[in-house]
Write an enzyme that holds these catalytic residues in place. Structure first.
Site, PDB file in Angstrom:
ATOM      1  N   HIS A  72      28.185  15.994  19.825  1.00 10.48           N
ATOM      2  CA  HIS A  72      28.189  15.415  18.485  1.00 10.48           C
ATOM      3  C   HIS A  72      26.828  14.797  18.191  1.00 10.48           C
ATOM      4  CE1 HIS A  72      32.680  15.027  17.240  1.00 10.48           C
ATOM      5  NE2 HIS A  72      32.418  16.177  17.820  1.00 10.48           N
ATOM      6  N   TYR A 200      34.755   7.626  10.473  1.00 14.94           N
ATOM      7  CA  TYR A 200      35.108   6.210  10.497  1.00 14.94           C
ATOM      8  C   TYR A 200      35.323   5.777   9.053  1.00 14.94           C
ATOM      9  CZ  TYR A 200      33.596   5.913  15.377  1.00 14.94           C
ATOM     10  OH  TYR A 200      33.484   6.080  16.735  1.00 14.94           O
ATOM     11  N   PRO A 292      37.789  -0.814  20.421  1.00 16.72           N
ATOM     12  CA  PRO A 292      37.386   0.594  20.546  1.00 16.72           C
ATOM     13  C   PRO A 292      36.508   1.111  19.418  1.00 16.72           C
ATOM     14  CG  PRO A 292      39.672   0.429  19.840  1.00 16.72           C
ATOM     15  CD  PRO A 292      39.224  -0.973  20.161  1.00 16.72           C
ATOM     16  N   LYS A 296      32.820   2.085  23.238  1.00 15.80           N
ATOM     17  CA  LYS A 296      32.051   1.548  24.355  1.00 15.80           C
ATOM     18  C   LYS A 296      32.869   1.252  25.609  1.00 15.80           C
ATOM     19  CE  LYS A 296      28.228   1.824  22.333  1.00 15.80           C
ATOM     20  NZ  LYS A 296      27.903   3.234  22.490  1.00 15.80           N
ATOM     21  N   TYR A 384      25.091   3.499  19.275  1.00 13.28           N
ATOM     22  CA  TYR A 384      26.222   4.415  19.429  1.00 13.28           C
ATOM     23  C   TYR A 384      25.978   5.406  20.560  1.00 13.28           C
ATOM     24  CZ  TYR A 384      30.391   6.939  17.957  1.00 13.28           C
ATOM     25  OH  TYR A 384      31.632   7.501  17.917  1.00 13.28           O
TER      26      TYR A 384
END
Length: 389
Positions: A72, A200, A292, A296, A384
Protein backbone atom coordinates in the site's frame (compact mmCIF):
# COMPACT_ATOMS: atom_id res chain seq x y z
CA UNK A 1 15.70 -26.88 31.96
CA UNK A 2 18.37 -24.34 31.12
CA UNK A 3 18.25 -21.72 28.38
CA UNK A 4 19.82 -18.38 27.62
CA UNK A 5 16.60 -16.39 27.11
CA UNK A 6 13.22 -17.45 28.50
CA UNK A 7 10.40 -15.87 26.50
CA UNK A 8 6.96 -15.62 28.10
CA UNK A 9 4.27 -15.39 25.44
CA UNK A 10 3.91 -17.32 22.19
CA UNK A 11 2.36 -14.55 20.10
CA UNK A 12 4.11 -12.84 17.18
CA UNK A 13 6.52 -10.77 19.27
CA UNK A 14 7.75 -13.69 21.36
CA UNK A 15 8.05 -15.95 18.34
CA UNK A 16 9.86 -13.29 16.31
CA UNK A 17 12.38 -12.71 19.10
CA UNK A 18 12.95 -16.46 19.42
CA UNK A 19 13.46 -16.86 15.68
CA UNK A 20 15.84 -13.90 15.41
CA UNK A 21 17.94 -15.07 18.36
CA UNK A 22 18.07 -18.60 16.92
CA UNK A 23 19.61 -17.15 13.75
CA UNK A 24 22.46 -15.92 15.96
CA UNK A 25 22.89 -19.18 17.87
CA UNK A 26 21.21 -17.92 21.05
CA UNK A 27 19.02 -20.51 22.77
CA UNK A 28 15.46 -19.70 23.82
CA UNK A 29 12.38 -21.37 25.31
CA UNK A 30 8.92 -19.91 24.62
CA UNK A 31 6.11 -20.38 27.15
CA UNK A 32 2.53 -19.90 25.91
CA UNK A 33 -0.51 -19.96 28.19
CA UNK A 34 -2.94 -21.07 25.46
CA UNK A 35 -2.89 -23.65 22.67
CA UNK A 36 -1.39 -23.00 19.27
CA UNK A 37 -4.85 -23.11 17.66
CA UNK A 38 -6.12 -20.52 20.12
CA UNK A 39 -3.26 -18.14 19.32
CA UNK A 40 -3.82 -18.59 15.58
CA UNK A 41 -7.53 -17.97 16.03
CA UNK A 42 -7.03 -14.42 17.32
CA UNK A 43 -7.98 -11.81 14.70
CA UNK A 44 -5.70 -8.81 14.78
CA UNK A 45 -4.47 -5.98 12.61
CA UNK A 46 -2.56 -6.52 9.41
CA UNK A 47 -0.73 -3.28 8.53
CA UNK A 48 3.04 -3.83 8.70
CA UNK A 49 5.62 -1.06 8.71
CA UNK A 50 8.79 -1.35 6.66
CA UNK A 51 10.82 -2.00 9.81
CA UNK A 52 8.63 -4.97 10.73
CA UNK A 53 8.90 -6.38 7.21
CA UNK A 54 12.70 -6.05 7.38
CA UNK A 55 12.75 -7.96 10.70
CA UNK A 56 10.69 -10.77 9.17
CA UNK A 57 13.19 -10.98 6.33
CA UNK A 58 16.13 -10.97 8.74
CA UNK A 59 14.44 -13.79 10.64
CA UNK A 60 14.13 -15.82 7.42
CA UNK A 61 10.32 -16.01 7.53
CA UNK A 62 9.27 -13.59 4.80
CA UNK A 63 8.75 -15.85 1.76
CA UNK A 64 4.97 -16.18 2.01
CA UNK A 65 4.56 -12.60 3.17
CA UNK A 66 6.51 -11.29 0.18
CA UNK A 67 4.38 -13.36 -2.20
CA UNK A 68 0.94 -12.75 -0.71
CA UNK A 69 1.02 -9.32 0.92
CA UNK A 70 -0.56 -6.20 -0.54
CA UNK A 71 1.78 -3.23 -0.91
CA UNK A 72 0.00 0.00 0.00
CA UNK A 73 1.51 3.26 -1.18
CA UNK A 74 -1.17 5.38 0.46
CA UNK A 75 -4.51 5.66 2.22
CA UNK A 76 -7.76 7.58 1.82
CA UNK A 77 -9.16 9.93 4.46
CA UNK A 78 -12.74 11.11 4.16
CA UNK A 79 -15.03 13.58 5.94
CA UNK A 80 -18.59 12.97 4.85
CA UNK A 81 -18.44 12.73 1.07
CA UNK A 82 -15.20 14.72 0.86
CA UNK A 83 -12.10 12.57 0.47
CA UNK A 84 -8.40 12.87 -0.25
CA UNK A 85 -5.46 10.49 -0.53
CA UNK A 86 -2.14 10.60 1.28
CA UNK A 87 0.57 9.11 -0.92
CA UNK A 88 3.12 7.47 1.37
CA UNK A 89 5.43 6.51 -1.47
CA UNK A 90 5.56 10.02 -2.89
CA UNK A 91 5.98 11.68 0.48
CA UNK A 92 8.44 9.31 2.17
CA UNK A 93 9.74 6.93 -0.50
CA UNK A 94 8.31 4.07 1.54
CA UNK A 95 5.08 2.11 1.97
CA UNK A 96 3.28 -0.33 4.26
CA UNK A 97 2.14 -3.85 3.51
CA UNK A 98 -1.14 -5.57 4.36
CA UNK A 99 -0.55 -9.06 5.74
CA UNK A 100 -2.68 -10.37 8.60
CA UNK A 101 -1.19 -10.88 12.04
CA UNK A 102 -2.59 -14.41 12.04
CA UNK A 103 -0.49 -15.16 8.95
CA UNK A 104 2.59 -13.59 10.53
CA UNK A 105 2.09 -15.81 13.58
CA UNK A 106 1.53 -18.90 11.43
CA UNK A 107 4.74 -18.27 9.50
CA UNK A 108 6.70 -17.83 12.72
CA UNK A 109 5.28 -21.03 14.23
CA UNK A 110 6.18 -22.93 11.06
CA UNK A 111 9.73 -21.57 11.19
CA UNK A 112 10.24 -22.37 14.87
CA UNK A 113 8.87 -25.88 14.48
CA UNK A 114 11.04 -26.52 11.40
CA UNK A 115 14.09 -25.67 13.53
CA UNK A 116 12.88 -27.67 16.56
CA UNK A 117 12.40 -24.49 18.53
CA UNK A 118 11.28 -25.05 22.13
CA UNK A 119 7.67 -23.87 22.58
CA UNK A 120 5.64 -25.06 25.57
CA UNK A 121 1.85 -24.61 25.31
CA UNK A 122 -0.86 -24.74 27.96
CA UNK A 123 1.35 -23.33 30.70
CA UNK A 124 -0.27 -22.39 34.00
CA UNK A 125 0.99 -20.53 37.06
CA UNK A 126 3.89 -18.93 35.21
CA UNK A 127 6.01 -17.13 37.81
CA UNK A 128 9.16 -15.08 37.38
CA UNK A 129 11.75 -15.42 40.14
CA UNK A 130 14.86 -13.40 40.86
CA UNK A 131 14.51 -10.99 37.94
CA UNK A 132 16.52 -8.43 39.91
CA UNK A 133 19.34 -10.91 40.58
CA UNK A 134 22.02 -12.56 38.45
CA UNK A 135 20.22 -15.92 38.63
CA UNK A 136 16.67 -15.46 37.34
CA UNK A 137 14.40 -18.41 36.69
CA UNK A 138 10.82 -19.11 35.64
CA UNK A 139 8.48 -21.76 37.01
CA UNK A 140 5.28 -23.00 35.42
CA UNK A 141 2.98 -26.01 35.47
CA UNK A 142 1.68 -28.23 32.69
CA UNK A 143 -0.73 -31.07 33.37
CA UNK A 144 -0.35 -30.45 37.09
CA UNK A 145 3.45 -30.84 37.09
CA UNK A 146 5.70 -27.94 37.99
CA UNK A 147 8.72 -27.15 35.82
CA UNK A 148 11.61 -24.75 36.17
CA UNK A 149 13.68 -22.89 33.57
CA UNK A 150 16.96 -21.30 34.63
CA UNK A 151 18.07 -18.55 32.26
CA UNK A 152 20.23 -15.50 31.72
CA UNK A 153 17.40 -13.16 30.73
CA UNK A 154 13.60 -13.11 30.54
CA UNK A 155 11.56 -11.45 27.77
CA UNK A 156 8.01 -10.65 28.80
CA UNK A 157 5.96 -10.86 25.60
CA UNK A 158 2.77 -11.98 27.33
CA UNK A 159 0.46 -9.06 26.72
CA UNK A 160 -1.38 -6.56 28.86
CA UNK A 161 -2.86 -9.20 31.19
CA UNK A 162 0.30 -11.30 31.49
CA UNK A 163 2.51 -11.86 34.52
CA UNK A 164 5.61 -10.04 33.28
CA UNK A 165 4.59 -6.44 33.91
CA UNK A 166 3.00 -7.39 37.23
CA UNK A 167 6.35 -8.85 38.33
CA UNK A 168 7.91 -5.39 38.38
CA UNK A 169 7.20 -3.86 41.82
CA UNK A 170 4.82 -0.90 42.00
CA UNK A 171 7.63 1.00 43.71
CA UNK A 172 9.59 0.71 40.45
CA UNK A 173 7.06 0.98 37.63
CA UNK A 174 4.85 3.88 36.69
CA UNK A 175 1.84 3.51 34.40
CA UNK A 176 0.22 6.07 32.12
CA UNK A 177 -3.22 5.44 30.70
CA UNK A 178 -6.00 7.10 28.71
CA UNK A 179 -9.32 5.35 28.14
CA UNK A 180 -11.46 6.42 25.19
CA UNK A 181 -15.26 6.67 25.52
CA UNK A 182 -16.02 4.31 22.62
CA UNK A 183 -14.98 1.05 21.00
CA UNK A 184 -14.57 -0.40 17.53
CA UNK A 185 -17.04 -2.96 16.23
CA UNK A 186 -15.11 -5.07 13.72
CA UNK A 187 -16.50 -7.45 11.11
CA UNK A 188 -14.54 -9.91 8.98
CA UNK A 189 -16.29 -11.01 5.78
CA UNK A 190 -15.42 -13.10 2.75
CA UNK A 191 -16.03 -10.22 0.37
CA UNK A 192 -13.72 -8.21 -1.92
CA UNK A 193 -12.38 -4.95 -0.43
CA UNK A 194 -14.41 -1.88 -1.33
CA UNK A 195 -11.23 -0.03 -2.36
CA UNK A 196 -7.62 -0.86 -3.13
CA UNK A 197 -6.42 1.35 -0.27
CA UNK A 198 -7.61 1.70 3.31
CA UNK A 199 -10.36 4.26 3.89
CA UNK A 200 -10.33 6.18 7.18
CA UNK A 201 -13.74 7.86 7.42
CA UNK A 202 -14.86 10.61 9.77
CA UNK A 203 -18.58 11.34 9.69
CA UNK A 204 -21.30 12.96 11.75
CA UNK A 205 -22.28 9.43 12.84
CA UNK A 206 -18.78 8.48 13.95
CA UNK A 207 -15.63 6.83 12.63
CA UNK A 208 -15.38 3.96 10.14
CA UNK A 209 -12.47 2.05 8.61
CA UNK A 210 -12.44 -0.06 5.45
CA UNK A 211 -9.53 -2.49 5.44
CA UNK A 212 -8.69 -5.90 4.00
CA UNK A 213 -6.75 -9.11 4.52
CA UNK A 214 -6.65 -10.35 0.91
CA UNK A 215 -8.56 -9.95 -2.35
CA UNK A 216 -11.57 -11.84 -0.99
CA UNK A 217 -11.35 -11.15 2.74
CA UNK A 218 -12.27 -7.72 4.08
CA UNK A 219 -12.12 -6.21 7.55
CA UNK A 220 -14.45 -3.31 8.40
CA UNK A 221 -14.86 -1.30 11.58
CA UNK A 222 -17.26 1.28 12.95
CA UNK A 223 -17.03 3.34 16.12
CA UNK A 224 -19.58 2.13 18.65
CA UNK A 225 -20.65 2.59 22.25
CA UNK A 226 -18.71 0.84 24.99
CA UNK A 227 -22.01 -0.53 26.23
CA UNK A 228 -22.64 -2.35 22.93
CA UNK A 229 -21.99 -6.06 22.44
CA UNK A 230 -21.51 -7.87 19.13
CA UNK A 231 -24.89 -9.52 19.61
CA UNK A 232 -26.54 -6.09 19.50
CA UNK A 233 -25.49 -5.73 15.86
CA UNK A 234 -26.97 -7.88 13.13
CA UNK A 235 -24.95 -8.10 9.92
CA UNK A 236 -27.60 -6.04 8.15
CA UNK A 237 -27.43 -3.30 10.78
CA UNK A 238 -23.64 -3.20 10.57
CA UNK A 239 -23.57 -2.87 6.76
CA UNK A 240 -26.24 -0.18 6.83
CA UNK A 241 -24.33 1.86 9.39
CA UNK A 242 -21.00 1.44 7.59
CA UNK A 243 -22.53 2.74 4.35
CA UNK A 244 -23.78 5.83 6.17
CA UNK A 245 -20.26 6.71 7.34
CA UNK A 246 -18.21 6.32 4.15
CA UNK A 247 -18.40 8.41 0.96
CA UNK A 248 -21.41 7.58 -1.23
CA UNK A 249 -19.34 6.30 -4.15
CA UNK A 250 -17.82 3.59 -1.92
CA UNK A 251 -21.12 2.81 -0.20
CA UNK A 252 -22.72 2.15 -3.58
CA UNK A 253 -20.15 -0.46 -4.58
CA UNK A 254 -19.65 -2.07 -1.17
CA UNK A 255 -20.09 -5.85 -1.41
CA UNK A 256 -21.74 -7.19 1.73
CA UNK A 257 -22.01 -10.73 3.06
CA UNK A 258 -22.25 -12.81 6.22
CA UNK A 259 -19.75 -11.96 8.95
CA UNK A 260 -17.32 -14.75 9.77
CA UNK A 261 -16.05 -12.90 12.86
CA UNK A 262 -17.54 -10.01 14.80
CA UNK A 263 -16.07 -8.39 17.90
CA UNK A 264 -15.85 -5.13 19.82
CA UNK A 265 -12.55 -3.74 21.04
CA UNK A 266 -12.36 -0.88 23.57
CA UNK A 267 -9.74 1.76 22.82
CA UNK A 268 -6.99 2.76 25.23
CA UNK A 269 -3.55 4.34 25.30
CA UNK A 270 -1.22 2.81 27.88
CA UNK A 271 2.50 2.90 28.68
CA UNK A 272 4.45 1.49 31.60
CA UNK A 273 7.93 2.69 32.54
CA UNK A 274 10.55 1.35 32.73
CA UNK A 275 10.46 -1.54 30.27
CA UNK A 276 13.32 -3.30 32.03
CA UNK A 277 13.76 -4.48 35.59
CA UNK A 278 17.00 -6.32 36.26
CA UNK A 279 17.08 -9.20 33.79
CA UNK A 280 13.41 -8.90 32.82
CA UNK A 281 12.48 -7.00 29.65
CA UNK A 282 8.93 -6.06 28.65
CA UNK A 283 7.94 -6.16 24.98
CA UNK A 284 4.79 -5.27 23.08
CA UNK A 285 1.42 -5.20 24.84
CA UNK A 286 3.06 -6.14 28.13
CA UNK A 287 4.47 -2.62 28.16
CA UNK A 288 2.19 -0.48 26.01
CA UNK A 289 -1.16 -0.35 24.23
CA UNK A 290 -2.22 2.00 21.43
CA UNK A 291 -5.65 2.64 19.95
CA UNK A 292 -5.74 0.86 16.58
CA UNK A 293 -6.36 4.05 14.59
CA UNK A 294 -2.68 4.50 13.74
CA UNK A 295 -2.02 0.80 12.95
CA UNK A 296 0.80 0.71 15.51
CA UNK A 297 0.00 -2.19 17.88
CA UNK A 298 1.97 -4.99 16.24
CA UNK A 299 4.50 -2.53 14.85
CA UNK A 300 5.43 -1.07 18.24
CA UNK A 301 5.97 -4.63 19.46
CA UNK A 302 8.31 -5.18 16.53
CA UNK A 303 10.37 -2.12 17.41
CA UNK A 304 10.77 -3.46 20.96
CA UNK A 305 11.96 -6.77 19.54
CA UNK A 306 14.44 -4.91 17.33
CA UNK A 307 16.05 -3.16 20.32
CA UNK A 308 16.05 -6.22 22.58
CA UNK A 309 17.29 -8.61 19.90
CA UNK A 310 20.18 -6.36 18.95
CA UNK A 311 21.03 -5.70 22.60
CA UNK A 312 21.15 -9.43 23.40
CA UNK A 313 23.26 -10.19 20.33
CA UNK A 314 25.63 -7.41 21.31
CA UNK A 315 25.95 -8.94 24.76
CA UNK A 316 26.42 -12.57 23.70
CA UNK A 317 28.75 -11.85 20.77
CA UNK A 318 30.77 -8.93 22.14
CA UNK A 319 30.20 -9.05 25.91
CA UNK A 320 28.94 -5.47 25.52
CA UNK A 321 25.97 -4.54 27.73
CA UNK A 322 25.26 -1.15 26.14
CA UNK A 323 22.27 -2.37 24.12
CA UNK A 324 20.75 -4.17 27.11
CA UNK A 325 21.34 -1.29 29.48
CA UNK A 326 19.73 1.22 27.10
CA UNK A 327 16.88 -1.04 25.97
CA UNK A 328 14.15 0.69 27.97
CA UNK A 329 15.39 4.16 27.04
CA UNK A 330 15.53 3.40 23.32
CA UNK A 331 12.26 1.52 23.20
CA UNK A 332 10.31 4.14 25.13
CA UNK A 333 11.64 7.02 23.04
CA UNK A 334 10.03 5.46 19.96
CA UNK A 335 6.95 4.18 21.80
CA UNK A 336 5.91 7.62 23.00
CA UNK A 337 6.09 8.95 19.43
CA UNK A 338 3.90 6.08 18.25
CA UNK A 339 1.52 6.76 21.13
CA UNK A 340 1.33 10.41 20.08
CA UNK A 341 0.47 9.51 16.48
CA UNK A 342 -2.20 6.99 17.50
CA UNK A 343 -3.72 9.42 20.02
CA UNK A 344 -3.76 12.34 17.58
CA UNK A 345 -5.22 10.26 14.73
CA UNK A 346 -7.93 8.96 17.07
CA UNK A 347 -8.80 12.52 18.05
CA UNK A 348 -8.78 13.60 14.41
CA UNK A 349 -11.26 11.01 13.14
CA UNK A 350 -13.66 10.04 15.94
CA UNK A 351 -16.73 11.60 17.46
CA UNK A 352 -16.42 12.21 21.22
CA UNK A 353 -19.47 12.55 23.45
CA UNK A 354 -18.26 15.83 24.96
CA UNK A 355 -17.56 17.66 21.67
CA UNK A 356 -19.40 20.96 21.24
CA UNK A 357 -19.87 22.93 18.02
CA UNK A 358 -16.50 24.63 18.44
CA UNK A 359 -14.74 21.29 18.89
CA UNK A 360 -16.36 19.94 15.72
CA UNK A 361 -15.25 23.00 13.76
CA UNK A 362 -11.70 22.51 15.01
CA UNK A 363 -11.80 18.84 14.02
CA UNK A 364 -12.95 19.75 10.53
CA UNK A 365 -10.22 22.42 10.30
CA UNK A 366 -7.59 19.84 11.25
CA UNK A 367 -8.79 17.47 8.51
CA UNK A 368 -8.92 20.29 5.96
CA UNK A 369 -5.39 21.37 6.90
CA UNK A 370 -4.16 17.81 6.42
CA UNK A 371 -5.92 17.68 3.04
CA UNK A 372 -4.42 20.96 1.80
CA UNK A 373 -0.91 20.93 3.28
CA UNK A 374 1.80 18.72 1.82
CA UNK A 375 4.06 19.17 4.84
CA UNK A 376 1.29 17.98 7.16
CA UNK A 377 0.71 14.97 4.92
CA UNK A 378 4.43 14.25 4.98
CA UNK A 379 4.43 14.17 8.79
CA UNK A 380 1.39 11.87 8.76
CA UNK A 381 3.00 9.59 6.17
CA UNK A 382 6.31 9.39 8.07
CA UNK A 383 4.49 8.24 11.17
CA UNK A 384 2.21 5.83 9.32
CA UNK A 385 4.95 3.97 7.43
CA UNK A 386 6.99 3.86 10.64
CA UNK A 387 9.57 6.08 12.28
CA UNK A 388 13.15 4.75 12.05
CA UNK A 389 14.45 2.46 14.76
Amino acid sequence: MRTQVAIIGGGPSGLLLSQLLHQKGIDTVVLEKKTKDYVLGRIRAGILETGFVDLMREAGVSDRMDKECFVHDGAVISFGDTEFSINFKDLTGSHVVVYGQTEVTRDLYDAREALDGKIVFNTDNVTIHGADTDTPFVTYTTDGTEHRIDCDYIAGCDGFHGVSRQTIPLTVRREYEKLYPFGWLGVLSETPPVHEELIYACSDRGFALCSMRNENLSRYYIQCSLSDSPEDWTDAAFWTELKRRIPAKYAERLVTGPSIEKSIAPLRSFVTEPMRWGRLFLCGDAAHIVPPTGAKGLNTAASDIHYLYNGLVQFYEEADREGIDRYSEKALARIWKAERFSWSTTNLLHRFPYQNEFDLKMQRADIDFLRDNREAQSVFAQNYVGLPY
